[in-house]
Design a protein around this motif. Structure first.
Motif: not given
Length: 207
Positions: A33, A52, A55, A60-61
């Motif tokens: 992460l 957001k 990401a 990617r988270q």
């Protein structure tokens, strides 16, 4: 490795700084992460937007960690500035194998010690700093503030992506349309310029 200093700031210049460090590649292990680490009393309202954006950009988270207080000795009380180098070491100390990257966010302004012509000098105008390459960076929003929320989010996003770019091993780019260009240090470029790595930089990091 001895730190190498890449950029110095003028009054209206956004200093986007890096320190040389050990090898690292964000593209290894896609399950790891990206963590956003609020520092001190960082105001987290609206942080979901940045979460957001990052990401989506890196596919990617991205998670937001619980805020952490920095040691008092990181703060120079006479100036009210935090030593960016100490924060990078602090973030490296809390990073685990769960994370590919930790991005520290702080409200207070930062400083570092730079060097020009073998002479060290105090630079209190930096907005961000990251290891190059590495897996930690820190960004201050102290001088990114504006009443326009969209502009503020755009600035913060671009500075974070620029500093992660250094973590990925990228130097400043000669292409002024690249987010790694040192021209992004000027607010006019930061606000209106391109918000992505150029083709050459993307090839280097293989995003």
């Amino acid at each position: 490795m001895k730190p190498t200093l890449l950029l110095f700031a003028a009054f209206t210049f956004l200093s986007l700084t890096c320190r040389k460090a050990s090898n690292f590649t964000l593209t290894k292990n896609k399950n790891r992460l990206i963590a956003i680490q609020p520092l001190n009393n960082y105001h987290t309202s609206g942080i979901e937007t940045i979460q957001k954006e990052i990401a989506s950009f890196y596919n990617r988270q991205v998670i937001v960690l619980e805020p952490k207080q920095l040691p008092e000795h990181f703060l120079t009380k006479e100036t009210g500035l935090y030593f960016a180098d100490s924060i990078l070491k602090f973030l490296s100390g809390i990073k685990t194998d769960r994370f590919a990257e930790i991005v520290g966010l702080i409200d207070q302004p930062l400083f570092t010690i730079k060097e020009e012509s073998s002479m060290p000098y105090f630079d209190e105008k930096i907005f961000g700093m990251g290891y190059q390459p590495g897996n930690t960076c820190v960004v201050s929003n102290a001088r990114l503030q504006t009443n326009d929320t969209a502009v503020y989010n755009h600035r913060l996003r671009n500075v974070i992506i620029h500093e992660i770019g250094h973590n990925l091993g990228l130097d400043h780019c000669t292409n002024e349309q690249c987010i790694m260009s040192k021209e992004n240090g000027y607010f006019t470029k930061l606000d209106l310029g391109k918000a992505d790595y150029c083709t050459n930089c993307r090839k280097k990091i293989k995003l």
